[in-house]
Design a protein around this motif. Structure first.
Motif, PDB file in Angstrom:
ATOM      1  N   GLU A 190     -11.052  -9.363   1.109  1.00  0.00           N
ATOM      2  CA  GLU A 190     -10.476  -8.465   2.110  1.00  0.00           C
ATOM      3  C   GLU A 190      -9.921  -9.235   3.305  1.00  0.00           C
ATOM      4  OE1 GLU A 190     -12.815  -4.893   3.100  1.00  0.00           O
ATOM      5  OE2 GLU A 190     -14.215  -5.583   1.562  1.00  0.00           O
ATOM      6  N   PRO A 219     -17.442  -6.537   4.917  1.00  0.00           N
ATOM      7  CA  PRO A 219     -16.168  -6.994   4.344  1.00  0.00           C
ATOM      8  C   PRO A 219     -16.423  -8.078   3.296  1.00  0.00           C
ATOM      9  CG  PRO A 219     -16.051  -6.937   6.732  1.00  0.00           C
ATOM     10  CD  PRO A 219     -17.491  -6.719   6.368  1.00  0.00           C
ATOM     11  N   ARG A 272      -9.914  -8.342   6.421  1.00  0.00           N
ATOM     12  CA  ARG A 272     -10.823  -8.290   7.578  1.00  0.00           C
ATOM     13  C   ARG A 272     -11.855  -9.419   7.535  1.00  0.00           C
ATOM     14  NH1 ARG A 272     -14.650  -3.164   8.913  1.00  0.00           N
ATOM     15  NH2 ARG A 272     -15.025  -3.457   6.700  1.00  0.00           N
ATOM     16  N   TYR A 273     -12.323  -9.790   6.350  1.00  0.00           N
ATOM     17  CA  TYR A 273     -13.277 -10.892   6.199  1.00  0.00           C
ATOM     18  C   TYR A 273     -12.695 -12.170   6.812  1.00  0.00           C
ATOM     19  CZ  TYR A 273     -16.353 -14.233   3.755  1.00  0.00           C
ATOM     20  OH  TYR A 273     -17.237 -15.242   3.450  1.00  0.00           O
ATOM     21  N   TYR A 316     -21.014  -3.016  10.576  1.00  0.00           N
ATOM     22  CA  TYR A 316     -20.160  -2.923   9.392  1.00  0.00           C
ATOM     23  C   TYR A 316     -21.013  -2.593   8.164  1.00  0.00           C
ATOM     24  CZ  TYR A 316     -16.457  -5.355  11.972  1.00  0.00           C
ATOM     25  OH  TYR A 316     -15.504  -5.715  12.875  1.00  0.00           O
TER      26      TYR A 316
END
Length: 197
Positions: A135, A131, A137-138, A127
């Motif tokens: 966010e 992230p 996704r984090y 990544y």
């Protein structure tokens, strides 16, 4: 390798200087990955720290399976090192894929917690940029580690966030962690300046 060798020598020197002068508070120590040459090189230092200060917890990085955690346990036991608990650090794609197996081994060995190594995981997963805490996704990644740990009554340990000096961000992260973990989580600080916050 040279920096690790220097670090081991400095810890051994500290143990020699502090022998008989400690206040009885045991310490936690992160060691290198079980099965690695560095793990074997760490053992004399771990023993000196345990003998000098008392060793509450041993944190083991790069755990990718239940067997990895058992191997660390055997290595410490075979070296005759007394410690309180072994805490796995899950910080690779393979580790997250095997999270159920790792949690089961942690429970079997009496681990009180599981650490998510977010930054190392992001490196391993490729990544970039990482992230951020704002966010989705984090928090999906945090949940993938925290939920199985919580289901097994382990504490979830959040890695340090470089922006933790931002009190607003820290407050938002604590609220989010409480929504995922209730009160069964901890956060590492990234330095003494963050700890009071």
């Amino acid at each position: 390798t040279e920096r690790r060798s220097r670090g081991r020598k400095q810890l051994l020197d500290l143990c020699t200087q502090c022998h008989g002068l400690t206040d009885g508070r045991r310490v936690a120590m992160r060691i290198n990955q079980a099965g690695s040459e560095d793990f074997e090189r760490d053992l004399p230092v771990v023993r000196a720290v345990a003998d000098t200060f008392g060793l509450a917890d041993v944190l083991v990085p790069k755990i990718v399976s239940g067997e990895d955690l058992h191997a660390a346990h055997r290595g410490l036991e075979n070296a005759g090192i007394a410690y309180g608990a072994l805490i796995p650090m899950v910080e690779t794609r393979q580790g997250i894929e095997q999270i159920g197996e790792i949690v089961a081994a942690a429970v079997e060995l009496g681990s009180p917690a599981l650490v998510y190594g977010y930054h190392d995981y992001c490196f391993d997963a490729g990544y970039w940029p990482f992230p951020e805490p704002h966010e989705k996704r984090y928090w999906e990644l945090v949940t993938r580690v925290a939920k199985p740990a919580m289901a097994a009554s382990l504490r979830y340990v959040q890695p340090p966030e470089t922006e933790m000096h931002d009190e607003k961000l820290l407050g938002e992260m604590i609220v989010r962690l409480r929504s995922i973990c209730g009160e069964r989580f901890d956060i590492f600080s990234a330095g003494m300046s963050q700890t009071p916050i």
